[in-house]
Design a protein around this motif. Structure first.
Motif, short mmCIF file in Angstrom:
data_model
loop_
_atom_site.label_atom_id
_atom_site.label_comp_id
_atom_site.label_asym_id
_atom_site.label_seq_id
_atom_site.Cartn_x
_atom_site.Cartn_y
_atom_site.Cartn_z
N PRO A 147 18.73 -59.59 -27.32
CA PRO A 147 19.19 -60.70 -28.17
C PRO A 147 19.14 -60.38 -29.65
O PRO A 147 20.00 -60.81 -30.42
CB PRO A 147 18.24 -61.85 -27.82
CG PRO A 147 17.70 -61.52 -26.49
CD PRO A 147 17.66 -60.02 -26.43
N LYS A 148 18.13 -59.60 -30.06
CA LYS A 148 18.03 -59.20 -31.46
C LYS A 148 19.22 -58.33 -31.85
O LYS A 148 19.78 -58.48 -32.94
CB LYS A 148 16.72 -58.44 -31.70
CG LYS A 148 15.47 -59.25 -31.44
CD LYS A 148 14.25 -58.37 -31.54
CE LYS A 148 13.03 -59.03 -30.96
NZ LYS A 148 11.89 -58.11 -30.89
N GLU A 157 22.34 -60.56 -32.07
CA GLU A 157 22.31 -61.37 -33.29
C GLU A 157 22.62 -60.54 -34.52
O GLU A 157 23.32 -61.00 -35.42
CB GLU A 157 20.94 -62.07 -33.45
CG GLU A 157 20.77 -63.26 -32.56
CD GLU A 157 21.87 -64.30 -32.72
OE1 GLU A 157 22.23 -64.67 -33.86
OE2 GLU A 157 22.39 -64.75 -31.67
N ILE A 206 25.68 -59.71 -23.11
CA ILE A 206 24.90 -60.91 -22.81
C ILE A 206 24.96 -61.23 -21.31
O ILE A 206 23.94 -61.54 -20.69
CB ILE A 206 25.41 -62.11 -23.64
CG1 ILE A 206 25.11 -61.88 -25.12
CG2 ILE A 206 24.81 -63.43 -23.15
CD1 ILE A 206 25.83 -62.83 -26.07
N ARG A 255 23.03 -58.65 -19.32
CA ARG A 255 21.59 -58.85 -19.55
C ARG A 255 21.05 -59.92 -18.61
O ARG A 255 20.00 -59.76 -18.00
CB ARG A 255 21.36 -59.27 -21.00
CG ARG A 255 19.93 -59.64 -21.32
CD ARG A 255 19.80 -60.16 -22.76
NE ARG A 255 18.48 -60.61 -23.04
CZ ARG A 255 18.12 -61.88 -23.09
NH1 ARG A 255 19.00 -62.84 -22.86
NH2 ARG A 255 16.88 -62.22 -23.36
N SER A 256 21.77 -61.02 -18.46
CA SER A 256 21.29 -62.08 -17.58
C SER A 256 21.34 -61.65 -16.11
O SER A 256 20.48 -62.02 -15.32
CB SER A 256 22.03 -63.39 -17.80
OG SER A 256 23.40 -63.24 -17.58
#
Length: 190
Positions: free
Chosen positions: A52-53, A56, A73, A76-77
């Protein structure tokens, strides 16, 4: 008669001691597999926390490809779900999707000089790359532990104890065919 009884008792003691040693060996192998999985799990969680970093940091650059970020994303999930469920088969596929997404993200980042010079981005890229290397090392250790376990529970006489005490084969952490093939550099930069 006493000599025969002592011999039978001695033979029974030897058989029991041998069975206990075999059982303890199987328990040790089972726990080595669990330990190897726990090591992978820790690294996957660390990488999960870093992604997430990275996303972002990339989002700060408005023109950065949203499709690439979304791919990372989503993957990742999927890795997180497979990791929590300890679904080794699903994890292999999810890992491939995540690695592809990260490869594309790092390749696309080359077109953004401001992003490449961003200190946070560089640190995150290095951290994620080192986690990827550690995960690959731990995968090898996990698969070796699984192989030792699976071979042992199929060998005689361990197969007898394994069946009696519920020792089962563990799945290898396998990779998709696409992950084993050569990287298509054209696709990464298109």
């Amino acid at each position: 008669m006493e000599v025969m009884s002592l011999m039978m008792l001695g033979l029974l003691a030897v058989v029991v001691i041998y069975a206990v040693q075999l059982y303890n060996g199987l328990v040790s192998l089972k726990h080595n597999v669990d330990k190897a999985w726990a090591n992978i799990d820790i690294l996957l969680k660390q990488r999960h926390d870093e992604l997430p970093k990275l996303v972002e940091t990339c989002k700060q650059y408005k023109q950065f490809e949203q499709e690439t970020l979304q791919r990372v994303i989503t993957a990742r999930s999927q890795v997180q779900e497979a990791r929590q469920a300890q679904d080794i088969a699903a994890l292999g596929g999810a890992e491939h999707a995540l690695r592809s997404g990260l490869g594309r993200l790092f390749a696309v980042a080359e077109a953004y000089p401001e992003l490449r010079s961003n200190e946070n981005f560089m640190q995150l890229q290095q951290r994620i790359s080192s986690l990827e290397n550690a995960i690959a090392d731990r995968r090898e250790l996990y698969n070796e532990s699984v192989n030792l376990n699976n071979v042992r529970i199929e060998q005689f006489p361990e197969v007898l104890l394994a069946g009696m005490f519920g020792f089962t084969a563990k799945p290898l952490l396998e990779f998709s065919g696409a992950e084993k093939s050569d990287v298509d550099l054209k696709q990464l930069f298109s």
